[in-house]
Design an enzyme around this catalytic site. Structure first.
Site, PDB file in Angstrom:
ATOM      1  N   HIS A  33       6.413   2.189  -1.444  1.00  0.00           N
ATOM      2  CA  HIS A  33       8.003   1.662  -2.136  1.00  0.00           C
ATOM      3  C   HIS A  33       8.386   0.665  -2.042  1.00  0.00           C
ATOM      4  O   HIS A  33       6.973  -0.296  -1.919  1.00  0.00           O
ATOM      5  CB  HIS A  33       8.998   2.519  -1.426  1.00  0.00           C
ATOM      6  CG  HIS A  33       8.784   2.485   0.175  1.00  0.00           C
ATOM      7  ND1 HIS A  33       8.866   1.411   0.742  1.00  0.00           N
ATOM      8  CD2 HIS A  33       8.227   3.049   1.146  1.00  0.00           C
ATOM      9  CE1 HIS A  33       8.591   0.828   1.796  1.00  0.00           C
ATOM     10  NE2 HIS A  33       8.214   2.727   1.956  1.00  0.00           N
ATOM     11  N   HIS A  36       7.108  -2.127   1.312  1.00  0.00           N
ATOM     12  CA  HIS A  36       5.973  -2.625   0.503  1.00  0.00           C
ATOM     13  C   HIS A  36       5.819  -3.648  -0.794  1.00  0.00           C
ATOM     14  O   HIS A  36       5.285  -4.650  -0.886  1.00  0.00           O
ATOM     15  CB  HIS A  36       4.829  -1.278  -0.047  1.00  0.00           C
ATOM     16  CG  HIS A  36       4.310   0.209   0.752  1.00  0.00           C
ATOM     17  ND1 HIS A  36       5.309   0.878   0.813  1.00  0.00           N
ATOM     18  CD2 HIS A  36       3.553   0.008   1.897  1.00  0.00           C
ATOM     19  CE1 HIS A  36       4.517   2.223   1.925  1.00  0.00           C
ATOM     20  NE2 HIS A  36       4.081   0.989   2.781  1.00  0.00           N
ATOM     21  N   GLU A 148       8.622  -5.657   9.444  1.00  0.00           N
ATOM     22  CA  GLU A 148       9.084  -6.182  10.458  1.00  0.00           C
ATOM     23  C   GLU A 148      10.178  -4.429  10.876  1.00  0.00           C
ATOM     24  O   GLU A 148      10.150  -3.928  12.192  1.00  0.00           O
ATOM     25  CB  GLU A 148      10.624  -7.181  10.752  1.00  0.00           C
ATOM     26  CG  GLU A 148       9.806  -8.585  10.008  1.00  0.00           C
ATOM     27  CD  GLU A 148      11.315  -9.451  10.441  1.00  0.00           C
ATOM     28  OE1 GLU A 148      12.270  -8.955  10.342  1.00  0.00           O
ATOM     29  OE2 GLU A 148      10.333 -10.680  10.445  1.00  0.00           O
ATOM     30  N   SER A 185      11.237   4.254   3.609  1.00  0.00           N
ATOM     31  CA  SER A 185      10.128   4.427   4.285  1.00  0.00           C
ATOM     32  C   SER A 185       9.496   5.637   3.696  1.00  0.00           C
ATOM     33  O   SER A 185       9.981   6.500   3.331  1.00  0.00           O
ATOM     34  CB  SER A 185      10.474   5.080   5.669  1.00  0.00           C
ATOM     35  OG  SER A 185       9.220   5.678   6.441  1.00  0.00           O
ATOM     36  N   ARG A 187       8.238   8.097   4.866  1.00  0.00           N
ATOM     37  CA  ARG A 187       8.256   9.881   5.315  1.00  0.00           C
ATOM     38  C   ARG A 187       9.863   9.775   4.407  1.00  0.00           C
ATOM     39  O   ARG A 187      10.605  11.076   5.377  1.00  0.00           O
ATOM     40  CB  ARG A 187       8.389   9.483   6.962  1.00  0.00           C
ATOM     41  CG  ARG A 187       7.103   9.386   7.262  1.00  0.00           C
ATOM     42  CD  ARG A 187       6.828  10.099   8.995  1.00  0.00           C
ATOM     43  NE  ARG A 187       5.307  10.151   9.224  1.00  0.00           N
ATOM     44  CZ  ARG A 187       5.172   8.830   9.243  1.00  0.00           C
ATOM     45  NH1 ARG A 187       5.053   7.538   9.923  1.00  0.00           N
ATOM     46  NH2 ARG A 187       3.184   9.781  10.029  1.00  0.00           N
TER      47      ARG A 187
HETATM   48  P1  AMP Z   1       2.795   2.363   6.158  1.00  0.00           P
HETATM   49  O1  AMP Z   1       2.103   2.562   4.788  1.00  0.00           O
HETATM   50  O2  AMP Z   1       4.181   3.309   6.341  1.00  0.00           O
HETATM   51  O3  AMP Z   1       1.602   1.913   7.144  1.00  0.00           O
HETATM   52  O4  AMP Z   1       3.716   0.562   5.933  1.00  0.00           O
HETATM   53  C1  AMP Z   1       2.754  -0.744   5.009  1.00  0.00           C
HETATM   54  C2  AMP Z   1       3.072  -1.405   5.798  1.00  0.00           C
HETATM   55  O5  AMP Z   1       4.313  -1.768   5.156  1.00  0.00           O
HETATM   56  C3  AMP Z   1       3.417  -1.751   7.212  1.00  0.00           C
HETATM   57  O6  AMP Z   1       3.262  -3.395   7.546  1.00  0.00           O
HETATM   58  C4  AMP Z   1       5.445  -1.978   7.258  1.00  0.00           C
HETATM   59  O7  AMP Z   1       5.964  -2.430   8.064  1.00  0.00           O
HETATM   60  C5  AMP Z   1       5.808  -2.127   6.481  1.00  0.00           C
HETATM   61  N1  AMP Z   1       6.917  -1.617   5.247  1.00  0.00           N
HETATM   62  C6  AMP Z   1       6.980  -0.173   5.537  1.00  0.00           C
HETATM   63  N2  AMP Z   1       8.444   0.098   5.111  1.00  0.00           N
HETATM   64  C7  AMP Z   1       8.882  -1.571   5.194  1.00  0.00           C
HETATM   65  C8  AMP Z   1      10.131  -1.868   4.770  1.00  0.00           C
HETATM   66  N3  AMP Z   1      11.486  -0.584   4.434  1.00  0.00           N
HETATM   67  N4  AMP Z   1      10.923  -2.696   4.848  1.00  0.00           N
HETATM   68  C9  AMP Z   1       9.452  -4.005   4.963  1.00  0.00           C
HETATM   69  N5  AMP Z   1       8.533  -3.657   5.274  1.00  0.00           N
HETATM   70  C10 AMP Z   1       7.799  -2.218   4.937  1.00  0.00           C
END
Ligand code: AMP
Length: 286
Positions: A33, A36, A148, A185, A187
């Site tokens: 999203h 990322h 963060e 997110s 999720r």
């Molecule tokens: P994930 O795919 O959820 O494991 O996230 C991968 C990376 O993207 C991690 O470093 C997360 O902290 C970052 N991330 C996920 N959601 C956000 C968001 N809304 N804003 C900034 N970074 C994000």
């Protein structure tokens, strides 16, 4: 953009890149999203080569968690990576990453993973650290980018990189939010319309807490209690897993702030069956 699913393919792809340049790694679990995308853009701005990894890491899910049903859409993810200018997408299978099943060697960062999410997700951060250290070894980046939103994860990865002498600079990137404040997110895709609407209370309450501290309110435990009540009583679909005020680096609970000191309000809240996390940083005026 090169897309590869094996360590060997990744090494070959990295060899096509110019030597001695900055390489940025953006580790993700996919279903990408705008949050990322912001990490990929930050990497693009700082590095000549940008590698995005897409891997739903079984090691960081507990037995009762959502590993099987975690959303996946590799084609859409690849299109987003291409659009954002990534050079290499690495999307290994679990068999490729963990050839013999669960690895016998894992990485554990003491203390920082004990509280907050670590309390309700035992083993989670060991899973994260193990996969991130494997990715750091495979890619050998000069920079690695983390959001963060997962504040505790960011601090733990920073500590791990320092302790184990990974040369990569660990770069934290700001939280990207929906117009009503909800942190993006993968999720969020699980949420019903009603849960999605209720979840907007999470960032509202966290930013209210941060604003109260900035305006000089020192009653941290009363603030936390009121905020918890606000969340749960105001929204029958929400249930607080934790709502804490901690030192942003050590992650130890804080009961007060000295003048000029920073603190972090961090929360995990269930909206229906979906566990969402968010945080808000604040600083007591000098
Ligand atoms: P994930 O795919 O959820 O494991 O996230 C991968 C990376 O993207 C991690 O470093 C997360 O902290 C970052 N991330 C996920 N959601 C956000 C968001 N809304 N804003 C900034 N970074 C994000």
């Amino acid at each position: 953009m090169i897309s590869c699913s094996t360590a060997q393919g990744l090494r070959a792809a990295l060899r096509t890149r110019p030597d001695g340049r900055r390489v940025g790694l953006v580790p993700t679990m996919g279903y990408l999203h705008e949050g990322h995308a912001s990490l990929i853009r930050e990497a693009r701005g700082r590095c000549e080569t940008v590698v995005v990894s897409i891997f739903v890491n079984p090691l960081q899910f507990g037995p009762a968690e959502d590993y099987e049903k975690y959303p996946r859409d590799l084609e859409r993810d690849r299109a987003l990576c291409e659009r954002e200018g990534a050079d290499i997408v690495f999307h290994p299978s679990a068999a490729e990453m963990y050839r013999g099943g669960r690895p016998l060697t894992t990485v554990h960062v003491a203390e920082l993973g004990d509280g907050l999410c670590g309390r309700s997700r035992p083993g989670h951060f060991d899973g994260v650290c193990t996969v991130v250290s494997k990715l750091l070894h495979l890619v050998n980046p000069t920079h690695a980018f983390f959001g963060e939103k997962d504040w505790q994860q960011l601090q733990i990865v920073r500590q791990m990189a320092r302790d184990l002498s990974f040369p990569a600079e660990i770069v934290g990137c700001p939280i990207v939010r929906e117009p009503d404040g909800l942190a993006l997110s993968s999720r969020n895709a699980y949420l019903s319309r009603e849960e999605r609407d209720a979840a907007a209370a999470i960032p509202r309450v966290l930013s209210g807490l941060a604003a109260a501290v900035r305006q000089g309110n020192r009653e941290i435990s009363a603030l936390l209690e009121d905020a918890r009540r606000d969340l749960e009583d105001g929204n029958p679909l929400l249930r607080v897993d934790y709502l804490s005020f901690v030192d942003p680096e050590t992650l130890r609970p804080l009961s007060e702030l000295r003048a000029g000191q920073s603190g972090l309000f961090a929360a995990a809240v269930y909206a229906g069956a979906t566990r969402l996390i968010d945080n808000a940083l604040c600083k007591r005026p000098e």
